[in-house]
Design an enzyme around this catalytic site. Structure first.
Site, short mmCIF file in Angstrom:
data_model
loop_
_atom_site.label_atom_id
_atom_site.label_comp_id
_atom_site.label_asym_id
_atom_site.label_seq_id
_atom_site.Cartn_x
_atom_site.Cartn_y
_atom_site.Cartn_z
N ASP A 255 35.20 19.93 4.01
CA ASP A 255 34.37 20.71 3.41
C ASP A 255 35.23 21.38 2.29
O ASP A 255 36.41 21.68 2.75
CB ASP A 255 33.56 21.62 4.16
CG ASP A 255 32.43 22.72 3.13
OD1 ASP A 255 31.82 22.01 2.58
OD2 ASP A 255 32.28 23.76 3.64
N ASP B 179 32.42 24.81 7.75
CA ASP B 179 32.32 26.10 8.19
C ASP B 179 30.60 26.54 8.09
O ASP B 179 30.14 27.56 8.74
CB ASP B 179 33.19 27.27 7.56
CG ASP B 179 32.85 27.19 6.14
OD1 ASP B 179 32.16 26.23 5.50
OD2 ASP B 179 33.17 28.02 5.24
N ASP C 297 27.10 21.69 7.48
CA ASP C 297 28.15 20.99 8.22
C ASP C 297 27.98 20.52 9.73
O ASP C 297 28.77 19.67 10.16
CB ASP C 297 29.62 21.54 8.01
CG ASP C 297 29.82 21.74 6.66
OD1 ASP C 297 29.86 20.95 5.82
OD2 ASP C 297 30.57 22.98 6.42
#
Length: 913
Positions: free
Chosen positions: A340, A644, A648
């Site tokens: 990410d 985070d 995700d």
């Protein structure tokens, strides 16, 4: 208000694209109005749609979960060993084995219990209370009682309680990073969006679980519970099967091969012994038991667990908290890391990196909210006081600002809008803080930022009591207000073309652009009005702001590339921003950026191709991240996913290794992952990969050490049966070697440090067998050497008239001493150990040998041990013969390494010629 008595004809929410509908049509479809639902209607809809909560999934009970921990091939091998030792009457050995089995199962049981709390963390994100309009009046109710058609009021600080279609918006900004990956709060409106608009571009929607950071709004509930976007992620999590790691898959295969081989070998030996050599079935059964006991690698599960646990401890010292033991090794085998962007590769702290004034473009050093960094031109640090336009622009950014910069325990944080926070940090870097500004230039009035006007205005007086109006906002809007620009040589007429080029250049670098301007004048009335914004302003600067990459992440990505690992960035942010950040990280340079909308149109085959070719993916939704991970896995890649946010969590759970951020990560992400980075540092992943590779190396070294020991013992027993010899090793003696000496010595390899150049190797192929052709050759070679030493000594001693008890004692010691020498060989698979580092570099090996020597002396000379194992005292000459058997193994193993190194070197020289 609706007073309908039935909801049978009310369309169910999932069949409608709510973000595309204007408010009037929405009210008609949901049969509601500005006065909200009646309490009776709300009760009927609650019965129809159910409560607004995420239902917990069905879970296996504690007993079943505990029993499933025993469903493991390694534990089957250990339990089989326990049964054999019980048949032999060695109850202490049986107890030790079963204790190891139970401990393994308990650890797995506890870890699985922790993992199941991932869904609980997502449920906790739902707002517990909601402000709703019913019967024309505002009420505060339990958020679980919300139904489609309810009118909900939102204010700053609220967590959105359900998916809402916004109908009345007043400067609403919502933090959606956890759901979409968008690094900035999203400005909302009541406008409809296109049917194919990504989640992050649906500005007329407010999604369950996101946080209101500014403004107010009223919206109509369109979906609740499991039908919300948050609920869809929850459903995805429940439907994802967690994959086993490469190590577990390989060990499972090795265990099955060994089990099949041992059973086949034992059965063949039993048949040959009874039919060919005419041994009694009872006698042959005990011989076969001895054979099985010698061949089963009892120590493998325990050593594997210890090796992984040591890896966990070493990684904990590097701020990586491992939640599942096998994840340590799995990290060492990853071929692709999907990361990410926001908060993982970047700091999730907006930073001013560029200030463009008339005639000068300034670069700003430092990242994040810490007020540390210099201002420079072409790499030359400058004093901002020598550049009037820059100094005034910094002053405008600090004064025309509602954010606060605070320091808590050495950590700097922003209260308010992150973009405004970046301007405060710029001021602090140059010595003009909010505190100084408020004292020297007190604010007298303000026009807050409004999305339809796209600017913010403040009115101040300076130390000479002169009036000043400062404005910041969208460049095109500010250009319309300005008649002049401030440069190094004072005010000049506005050069709009220059500034538009600066906007284009700055935006092309992925930076968000703000314009700053001022005028020295009084408001037209007593207070500021929009009439004051028509013209007369002097343009000061354009400010370029971005959520910058972590400096350590840049180095870590480079190290991963050097180690042959592909790094892919998968973000919910805009494509231009993703491309700019990717370029700074050397991810996807020169390659296209693919958006979530494009991914959604691809079939699985096209996605597999794109997943391997493209490295930057933007505007992705949770299902896109999950599909990308699955596509990479279907191509044979071992995938680590970092992140985070709640968005995700599904991909984290599906990946071979899920890695969550510990400081700024959501609880849902932490609970769905295999490993948590306590310092949110992407660089820790590179260190974890190094540690994982070392763990795998050590496991291979242990297997290369253990299997020849078992193989040598098995060959000794087989030879004795086939050639009608007395057994050189009894079952009890075999168990002594396997459980006491072999495991004690092998344990030292778990402490072996990483070999030099471990991060210069390519990742091992995902399908690579643990027992390669080279491994089989090494195992057979050393097994034959050990058999030669043990059986040769046994037959030699019998030939010269030594008692069978003494001959067996020498055989046992020959195997154990050969193990000690071969343990030193095993430190390096191919490198030589005949040097100071090789012989003494691992103090645990020295300690293990020092521990094993007195154990073996006790086995040989202690009366109690002699009564248990039928061992006898040995003379110095007999000990010398035993030592010679060990040196034989050591010398030949080192010679074999030398030949392989020379052969491979010659092959490389030929290839380069």
């Amino acid at each position: 208000m609706t007073n309908r008595s039935t909801t049978d004809d009310l369309e169910k929410p999932p069949s409608i694209e709510w973000h595309t509908l204007p408010p009037a049509q929405l009210e008609h479809l949901l049969q509601t109005g500005t006065g909200g639902l009646t309490k009776a209607e709300a009760a009927r809809r609650l019965a129809q749609y159910g409560p607004n909560r995420l239902a917990p999934p069905k879970r296996r009970g504690p007993l079943l979960r505990l029993l499933m921990q025993f469903h493991n091939i390694l534990l089957y091998v250990m339990m089989g060993s326990a049964v054999i030792t019980a048949l032999l009457g060695h109850w202490i050995d049986t107890g030790v084995l079963m204790m190891a089995v139970v401990i393994n199962a308990i650890i797995g049981f506890i870890q699985e219990g922790k993992a199941e709390s991932a869904l609980d963390a997502i449920r906790a994100m739902l707002s517990p209370r909601a402000k709703v309009i019913r019967d024309g009046q505002r009420h505060e109710i339990d958020a679980a009682d919300l139904v489609p058609g309810d009118w909900v009021a939102l204010a700053s600080g609220d967590r959105v309680p359900a998916d809402l279609r916004l109908v009345d918006v007043r400067e609403l900004r919502i933090e959606e990073a956890a759901l979409t990956g968008e690094s900035l709060p999203v400005e909302k409106s009541s406008e409809a969006a296109a049917t194919d608009a990504p989640l992050g571009d649906r500005y007329g929607m407010a999604y369950s679980g996101t946080l209101v950071v500014y403004g107010q709004a009223t919206g109509i509930v369109v979906t609740t519970g499991t039908l919300t976007e948050l609920g869809k992620i929850n459903q995805m999590l429940t439907g994802i099967r967690r994959l086993t790691t490469p190590l577990l898959r390989q060990v499972d295969r090795v265990g099955r091969v060994l089990a099949l081989t041992i059973l086949s070998m034992s059965a063949a030996t039993f048949v040959l012994g009874t039919l060919w050599r005419d041994h009694s079935p009872a006698e042959m059964f005990m011989m076969v038991v001895a054979l099985a006991a010698s061949a089963i690698p009892e120590g493998l599960p325990a050593i594997m667990t210890v090796t992984l646990a040591l890896g966990v401890q070493r990684m904990a010292r590097r701020h990586a908290i491992v939640r599942r033991l096998p994840a340590v090794e799995a990290l060492g085998s990853v071929t692709v890391i999907c990361s990410d962007k926001t908060g993982t590769l970047t700091r999730n702290e907006m930073t001013v990196q560029r200030v463009a004034c008339a005639g000068h473009v300034f670069d700003v050093g430092g990242v994040g909210y810490a007020p540390a960094g210099d201002v420079s031109i072409d790499g030359r640090i400058i004093d901002t006081g020598h550049y009037p336009a820059l100094a005034m622009a910094i002053r405008a950014g600090v004064l025309c600002n509602d954010a606060r910069l605070r320091e808590d325990d050495g950590l700097w944080r922003i209260e308010g809008d992150p973009t405004e926070g970046a301007l405060l940090v710029l001021g602090a870097k140059t010595g003009f803080t909010r505190h100084l500004g408020d004292e020297a230039w007190p604010r007298l009035d303000v026009i807050p930022f409004e999305s339809q006007h796209r600017f913010m205005v403040t009115y101040h007086r300076d130390g000479d009591n002169e009036p000043w109006i400062f404005v910041k906002g969208a460049p095109e809007r500010i250009f319309d207000m300005c008649i002049a620009q401030l440069g190094h040589d004072g005010e000049r007429p506005l050069d709009v073309d220059y500034w538009r080029r600066m906007v284009t250049d700055t935006a092309a670098q992925g930076l968000r652009v703000l314009a700053l301007a001022c005028k020295q004048a009084l408001p037209r009335g007593e207070r500021l009005s929009f009439g004051d914004m028509e013209s007369g302003y002097v343009l000061l600067a354009l400010v370029g702001i971005i959520d910058p990459p972590r400096e350590e992440a840049v180095r870590a990505v480079s190290e991963c590339h050097h180690a042959g690992i592909r790094v892919k960035m998968i973000t919910g942010d805009h494509a231009e921003t993703a491309r700019a950040i990717g370029a700074q990280l050397a991810i996807g340079v020169g390659k296209p950026v693919i958006t979530g909308a494009e991914l959604a149109m691809m079939d699985d085959a096209a996605l597999r191709r794109v997943a391997m070719e493209v490295d930057v993916f933007a505007r992705t939704a949770p299902e896109h991240k999950l599909r990308l991970v699955q596509a990479l896995q279907s191509d044979g890649q071992v995938v680590a996913m970092t992140g985070d946010g709640v968005n995700d969590a599904p991909a984290l759970k599906r990946a071979d290794v899920g890695v969550a951020m510990g400081m700024h990560g959501t609880e849902a992400a932490k609970e769905a992952c295999d490993m948590v980075l306590a310092d949110d540092n992407f660089a820790t992943i590179a260190a974890a990969v190094r540690e994982g590779r070392a763990v795998y190396d050590n496991l291979k070294k242990f297997i290369l050490f253990m299997l020849p020991t078992n193989g040598g013992e098995a060959l000794v027993v087989i030879a004795a049966i086939l050639f009608e010899l007395a057994l050189p090793l009894t079952p009890a003696q075999v168990l002594w070697i396997n459980m006491v000496t072999s495991s004690t010595l092998g344990l030292a390899l778990a402490f072996e440090p990483a070999e030099h150049g471990i991060m210069n190797r390519r990742p091992r192929p995902p399908g690579e067998a643990l027992l390669s052709g080279f491994f089989v050759w090494r195992v057979l070679m050393v097994s034959v050497l050990m058999m030669t030493g043990a059986l040769g000594l046994f037959l030699w001693e019998l030939e010269i008239g030594t008692s069978i008890e003494t001959a067996r004692t020498m055989s046992v010691n020959a195997v154990v001493v050969a193990e000690m020498f071969y343990l030193v060989n095993s430190r390096y698979i191919l490198a030589p150990v005949v040097n100071l580092e090789g012989l003494t570099g691992n103090r645990y090996i020295v300690l293990a040998i020092a521990t094993c020597i007195p154990l073996q002396l006790a086995y040989t000379h202690a009366p109690m041990m002699q009564s248990i194992f039928d061992s006898t005292n040995l003379s110095l000459l007999e000990w010398a013969k035993v030592l010679g058997a060990g040196l034989l193994v050591f010398s030949v193993a080192e010679l074999e390494k030398f030949v392989i190194r020379r052969t491979r070197l010659s092959s490389r020289l030929v290839a380069h010629a």
